[in-house]
Design a protein around this motif. Structure first.
Motif, PDB file in Angstrom:
ATOM      1  N   HIS A   3      -7.333   4.908   2.268  1.00  0.00           N
ATOM      2  CA  HIS A   3      -5.788   5.318   1.712  1.00  0.00           C
ATOM      3  C   HIS A   3      -5.752   5.765   0.623  1.00  0.00           C
ATOM      4  O   HIS A   3      -5.040   6.885   0.254  1.00  0.00           O
ATOM      5  N   CYS A  19      -4.255  -0.577  -0.369  1.00  0.00           N
ATOM      6  CA  CYS A  19      -5.036  -1.158   0.956  1.00  0.00           C
ATOM      7  C   CYS A  19      -6.768  -1.128   0.517  1.00  0.00           C
ATOM      8  O   CYS A  19      -7.634  -1.701   0.630  1.00  0.00           O
ATOM      9  N   VAL A  38       1.811  -1.296   3.893  1.00  0.00           N
ATOM     10  CA  VAL A  38       1.030  -2.707   3.989  1.00  0.00           C
ATOM     11  C   VAL A  38       0.863  -3.666   3.255  1.00  0.00           C
ATOM     12  O   VAL A  38       0.731  -3.573   2.289  1.00  0.00           O
ATOM     13  N   CYS A  42       0.716  -1.538   0.245  1.00  0.00           N
ATOM     14  CA  CYS A  42      -0.045   0.259  -0.023  1.00  0.00           C
ATOM     15  C   CYS A  42       0.760   1.351   0.186  1.00  0.00           C
ATOM     16  O   CYS A  42       1.746   1.021   1.164  1.00  0.00           O
ATOM     17  N   HIS A 101       0.014   4.021   0.971  1.00  0.00           N
ATOM     18  CA  HIS A 101      -0.268   5.064   1.521  1.00  0.00           C
ATOM     19  C   HIS A 101       0.690   4.502   3.521  1.00  0.00           C
ATOM     20  O   HIS A 101       0.880   5.554   4.453  1.00  0.00           O
ATOM     21  N   CYS A 102      -0.008   3.343   3.953  1.00  0.00           N
ATOM     22  CA  CYS A 102       0.553   3.006   5.212  1.00  0.00           C
ATOM     23  C   CYS A 102       1.707   1.689   4.899  1.00  0.00           C
ATOM     24  O   CYS A 102       2.191   1.425   6.035  1.00  0.00           O
TER      25      CYS A 102
HETATM   26 ZN   LIG Z   1      -2.949   1.699   3.503  1.00  0.00          ZN
END
Ligand SMILES: [Zn+2]
Length: 75
Positions: A68, A64, A48, A43, A45-46
């Motif tokens: 996000h 994800c 993951v 992902c 953004h985060c």
């Molecule tokens: Zn994410």
């Protein structure tokens, strides 16, 4: 009374063994569930990691969740 309980338990055991045996031979040689064999993506953004089929793709980037994806665009 004890005998009936043992009989019921025995029948349940046989039923359970037959059921698990049938499930095992149902699809011989079938590939195991796709976990592990699938491409993993990250992902944006985060960070993951998740299977590609569960990710959201936008312009070559993976996310994800919809949230996000939206948040990353706003940054
Ligand atoms: Zn994410």
């Amino acid at each position: 009374m004890k005998y009936i309980l043992l009989l019921v338990l025995g029948l349940l055991l046989v039923y359970w063994i037959l059921k698990s045996y049938r499930r095992r031979v149902q699809r011989p040689g079938a590939p195991p569930p796709a976990t592990g064999s699938e491409d993993m993506v990250r992902c944006e953004h985060c960070g993951v990691h998740l299977p590609r089929s569960e990710s959201l793709t936008t312009q070559g980037r993976f996310y994800c969740t919809l949230e996000h994806r939206r948040e990353h665009k706003n940054v």
